[in-house]
Design a protein around this motif. Structure first.
Motif, mmCIF file in Angstrom:
data_model
loop_
_atom_site.group_PDB
_atom_site.id
_atom_site.type_symbol
_atom_site.label_atom_id
_atom_site.label_comp_id
_atom_site.label_asym_id
_atom_site.label_seq_id
_atom_site.Cartn_x
_atom_site.Cartn_y
_atom_site.Cartn_z
ATOM 1 N N TYR A 33 48.034 15.235 -7.593
ATOM 2 C CA TYR A 33 46.679 14.710 -7.368
ATOM 3 C C TYR A 33 46.284 14.785 -5.898
ATOM 4 O O TYR A 33 45.115 15.051 -5.576
ATOM 5 N N GLN A 34 47.214 14.551 -5.029
ATOM 6 C CA GLN A 34 46.916 14.634 -3.592
ATOM 7 C C GLN A 34 46.563 16.048 -3.155
ATOM 8 O O GLN A 34 45.965 16.242 -2.096
ATOM 9 N N ASN A 35 46.916 17.024 -3.987
ATOM 10 C CA ASN A 35 46.659 18.420 -3.647
ATOM 11 C C ASN A 35 45.689 19.095 -4.619
ATOM 12 O O ASN A 35 45.658 20.323 -4.724
ATOM 13 N N GLY A 36 44.907 18.289 -5.312
ATOM 14 C CA GLY A 36 43.860 18.844 -6.163
ATOM 15 C C GLY A 36 44.356 19.470 -7.445
ATOM 16 O O GLY A 36 43.702 20.364 -8.001
ATOM 17 N N ILE A 37 45.479 19.008 -7.965
ATOM 18 C CA ILE A 37 46.116 19.588 -9.148
ATOM 19 C C ILE A 37 46.280 18.490 -10.202
ATOM 20 O O ILE A 37 46.544 17.336 -9.863
ATOM 21 N N PHE A 38 46.126 18.848 -11.468
ATOM 22 C CA PHE A 38 46.332 17.858 -12.527
ATOM 23 C C PHE A 38 46.995 18.521 -13.735
ATOM 24 O O PHE A 38 46.847 19.720 -13.973
ATOM 25 N N PRO A 39 47.750 17.729 -14.531
ATOM 26 C CA PRO A 39 48.397 18.264 -15.736
ATOM 27 C C PRO A 39 47.445 18.203 -16.929
ATOM 28 O O PRO A 39 46.678 17.257 -17.086
ATOM 29 N N TRP A 40 47.530 19.234 -17.776
ATOM 30 C CA TRP A 40 46.683 19.275 -18.983
ATOM 31 C C TRP A 40 47.338 20.247 -19.949
ATOM 32 O O TRP A 40 47.392 21.450 -19.681
ATOM 33 N N PHE A 41 47.855 19.742 -21.057
ATOM 34 C CA PHE A 41 48.613 20.588 -21.971
ATOM 35 C C PHE A 41 48.689 19.914 -23.330
ATOM 36 O O PHE A 41 48.498 18.703 -23.457
ATOM 37 N N ASN A 42 48.966 20.703 -24.347
ATOM 38 C CA ASN A 42 49.130 20.176 -25.697
ATOM 39 C C ASN A 42 50.554 19.673 -25.913
ATOM 40 O O ASN A 42 51.471 20.011 -25.157
ATOM 41 N N GLU A 43 50.722 18.915 -26.977
ATOM 42 C CA GLU A 43 52.013 18.267 -27.220
ATOM 43 C C GLU A 43 53.140 19.278 -27.424
ATOM 44 O O GLU A 43 54.281 19.017 -27.063
ATOM 45 N N ASP A 44 52.838 20.439 -28.011
ATOM 46 C CA ASP A 44 53.874 21.434 -28.286
ATOM 47 C C ASP A 44 53.964 22.497 -27.199
ATOM 48 O O ASP A 44 54.540 23.566 -27.397
ATOM 49 N N SER A 45 53.397 22.208 -26.016
ATOM 50 C CA SER A 45 53.350 23.178 -24.926
ATOM 51 C C SER A 45 54.229 22.725 -23.764
ATOM 52 O O SER A 45 54.583 21.543 -23.638
ATOM 53 N N LEU A 46 54.587 23.680 -22.911
ATOM 54 C CA LEU A 46 55.143 23.326 -21.622
ATOM 55 C C LEU A 46 54.086 22.603 -20.801
ATOM 56 O O LEU A 46 52.882 22.695 -21.104
ATOM 57 N N ILE A 47 54.502 21.881 -19.776
ATOM 58 C CA ILE A 47 53.541 21.214 -18.896
ATOM 59 C C ILE A 47 52.754 22.275 -18.133
ATOM 60 O O ILE A 47 53.342 23.175 -17.514
ATOM 61 N N LEU A 48 51.438 22.195 -18.197
ATOM 62 C CA LEU A 48 50.557 23.130 -17.497
ATOM 63 C C LEU A 48 49.830 22.387 -16.387
ATOM 64 O O LEU A 48 49.308 21.280 -16.602
ATOM 65 N N TRP A 49 49.758 23.006 -15.211
ATOM 66 C CA TRP A 49 49.139 22.384 -14.040
ATOM 67 C C TRP A 49 47.911 23.185 -13.626
ATOM 68 O O TRP A 49 47.977 24.406 -13.486
ATOM 69 N N TRP A 50 46.789 22.485 -13.386
ATOM 70 C CA TRP A 50 45.494 23.136 -13.196
ATOM 71 C C TRP A 50 44.830 22.725 -11.882
ATOM 72 O O TRP A 50 45.006 21.606 -11.404
ATOM 73 N N SER A 51 44.017 23.638 -11.368
ATOM 74 C CA SER A 51 43.143 23.349 -10.229
ATOM 75 C C SER A 51 41.937 24.277 -10.326
ATOM 76 O O SER A 51 41.873 25.314 -9.665
ATOM 77 N N PRO A 52 40.962 23.931 -11.180
ATOM 78 C CA PRO A 52 39.849 24.842 -11.478
ATOM 79 C C PRO A 52 38.891 25.036 -10.306
ATOM 80 O O PRO A 52 38.775 24.185 -9.422
ATOM 81 N N ASP A 53 38.224 26.167 -10.330
ATOM 82 C CA ASP A 53 37.202 26.503 -9.345
ATOM 83 C C ASP A 53 36.033 27.144 -10.095
ATOM 84 O O ASP A 53 36.210 28.203 -10.702
ATOM 85 N N PRO A 54 34.853 26.484 -10.125
ATOM 86 C CA PRO A 54 34.488 25.281 -9.369
ATOM 87 C C PRO A 54 35.076 24.011 -9.972
ATOM 88 O O PRO A 54 35.650 24.036 -11.056
ATOM 89 N N ARG A 55 34.860 22.909 -9.246
ATOM 90 C CA ARG A 55 35.394 21.604 -9.644
ATOM 91 C C ARG A 55 34.232 20.689 -9.992
ATOM 92 O O ARG A 55 33.243 20.605 -9.265
#
Length: 221
Positions: free
Chosen positions: A46-68
């Motif tokens: 979070y301090q670096n503009g990144i957040f986790p978003w993934f489904n239950e059967d997925s690996l952990i995915l980390w995102w930082s979309p552009d635009p925000r």
């Protein structure tokens, strides 16, 4: 490290507590895969503009979309009808009194165009730990002693990273977002991070800004 099929690298995280620069995301905003949901990694994200978003059967995915998608607290839009709701005694607000219930309700909320929820049991446990540390916060909306809406997110002290909202009655989540915005405006917070575009957030006053500008706000502190 592999590529995403379009020549952009996909970073696989290890136990080492680090993320690649956000400029390395693919077109959808995906930055990295794997790692864990430890308190230290989540805070670093979070301090670096990144957040986790993934489904239950997925690996952990980390995102930082552009635009925000962000909401500047002083720009919260209150419609005439919502203004009447705010002036009435229809809803009552509490803060941080039932965080676990709020996150459970957010996980159950139906989202247009989405199947299931990204708020997995693993995610719940991780954010409950952040709540105990005073980093995660919840806003609860009540009507006649019944919880009817709310939101939760990560408080960085100058930016509030909104995670999810729920509403069991019309306007309840709007009430929570308006109350949050008003408080953060008084405290001179830079913005509320809404992460991704939705029409609902846009109608509430949120807007998309370049990731580079978002990162500047994030690092002001």
């Amino acid at each position: 490290m592999e590529t995403d099929g379009r020549g952009r690298p996909t970073f696989f995280l290890t136990e080492k507590l680090e993320f690649p620069p956000v400029e390395n995301t693919n077109a959808e905003g995906l930055l990295a895969v794997g790692g864990d949901l430890s308190e230290a990694r989540l805070l670093l994200a979070y301090q670096n503009g990144i957040f986790p978003w993934f489904n239950e059967d997925s690996l952990i995915l980390w995102w930082s979309p552009d635009p925000r998608m962000v909401l500047f607290p002083h720009k919260i839009h209150i419609s005439k009808s919502m203004g009447r709701v705010m002036q009435s005694n229809q809803f009552q607000l509490t803060k941080n009194t039932c965080f676990e219930t709020v996150i459970d309700q957010c996980a159950l909320a139906k989202r247009e165009g989405q199947e299931g929820t990204w708020i997995t049991e693993e995610m719940k446990e991780a954010y409950k730990k952040l709540f105990k540390r005073g980093v995660a916060r919840s806003y609860e909306v009540w009507r006649h002693d019944k919880l009817v809406g709310g939101l939760y997110g990560i408080d960085l002290g100058h930016v509030f990273c909104g995670e999810s909202m729920f509403s069991l009655e019309s306007n309840a989540s709007k009430f929570a977002l308006i109350k949050l915005s008003e408080e953060l405006a008084r405290k001179h917070y830079k913005l509320i991070d809404c992460q991704l575009y939705t029409g609902h957030l846009e109608r509430m006053g949120a807007e998309e800004i370049p990731r580079t500008r978002f990162m500047e706000f994030l690092k002001v502190g």
